[in-house]
Design an enzyme around this catalytic site. Structure first.
Site, PDB file in Angstrom:
ATOM      1  N   CYS A   1      33.933  41.264  47.909  1.00  0.00           N
ATOM      2  CA  CYS A   1      35.249  41.088  48.587  1.00  0.00           C
ATOM      3  C   CYS A   1      34.930  40.588  49.828  1.00  0.00           C
ATOM      4  O   CYS A   1      34.065  41.265  50.703  1.00  0.00           O
ATOM      5  CB  CYS A   1      36.073  42.424  48.492  1.00  0.00           C
ATOM      6  SG  CYS A   1      37.502  42.459  49.176  1.00  0.00           S
TER       7      CYS A   1
ATOM      8  N   CYS B   1      40.708  33.107  38.326  1.00  0.00           N
ATOM      9  CA  CYS B   1      40.719  32.014  39.215  1.00  0.00           C
ATOM     10  C   CYS B   1      41.087  32.641  40.551  1.00  0.00           C
ATOM     11  O   CYS B   1      41.984  33.178  40.929  1.00  0.00           O
ATOM     12  CB  CYS B   1      42.024  31.087  38.847  1.00  0.00           C
ATOM     13  SG  CYS B   1      42.350  29.696  39.706  1.00  0.00           S
TER      14      CYS B   1
HETATM   15 ZN   LIG Z   1      38.050  44.764  48.882  1.00  0.00          ZN
END
Ligand SMILES: [Zn+2]
Length: 142
Positions: free
Chosen positions: A55, A126
């Protein structure tokens, strides 16, 4: 729409001002404002090396390169996330019913999941490349 919509507070909880200070404008637009990068914009589309996708907001490991595939959509696509790494919400914006995907740890918006992926899951995650950071696996000793 924000992570609060799920009724659970993400473990990494920053104010929008704090996010704006730590993310690039493009990352902020996607992760915190549910933006979408243009198709084909991400260098991660052509990334083929083994490694992990984290992330861009909080560094949580979200996808392994083994689950990445070429979808032809112009966005980095995966058929399976790391166990427990993501959360989903039904997204009915733009008159479509889509399933929104976000980081379970910081609530950052990542992209959408569609039921037209390859085996074994049949799912296509996606993702916006700007919401991800690729970390290549250490190369084997020469
Ligand atoms: Zn995160």
């Amino acid at each position: 729409m924000s992570a609060a919509d799920t009724g659970t507070k993400p473990p990494v909880d920053r104010t929008e001002e704090e996010w704006a200070a730590t993310l690039t404008p493009d990352q902020f637009r996607v992760l915190r404002m549910h933006g979408t990068e243009r198709a084909g914009e991400s260098g991660l589309n052509s990334e083929k090396r083994p490694g992990q996708y984290r992330c861009a907001g909080c560094d949580a490991v979200l996808f392994d390169s083994a689950t990445k595939f070429e979808s032809g959509s112009g966005w980095p696509s995966f058929y399976k996330p790391v166990e427990g790494a993501i959360g989903t919400n039904v997204d009915t914006s733009y008159g479509m019913r889509r399933v929104e995907v976000h980081c379970a740890q910081c609530g950052g918006h990542l992209g959408h999941v569609f039921p037209d992926g390859p085996r074994p899951t049949g799912e296509r995650y996606c993702m916006n490349g700007v919401a991800l950071k690729f970390e290549p696996a250490p190369s084997p000793p020469a």
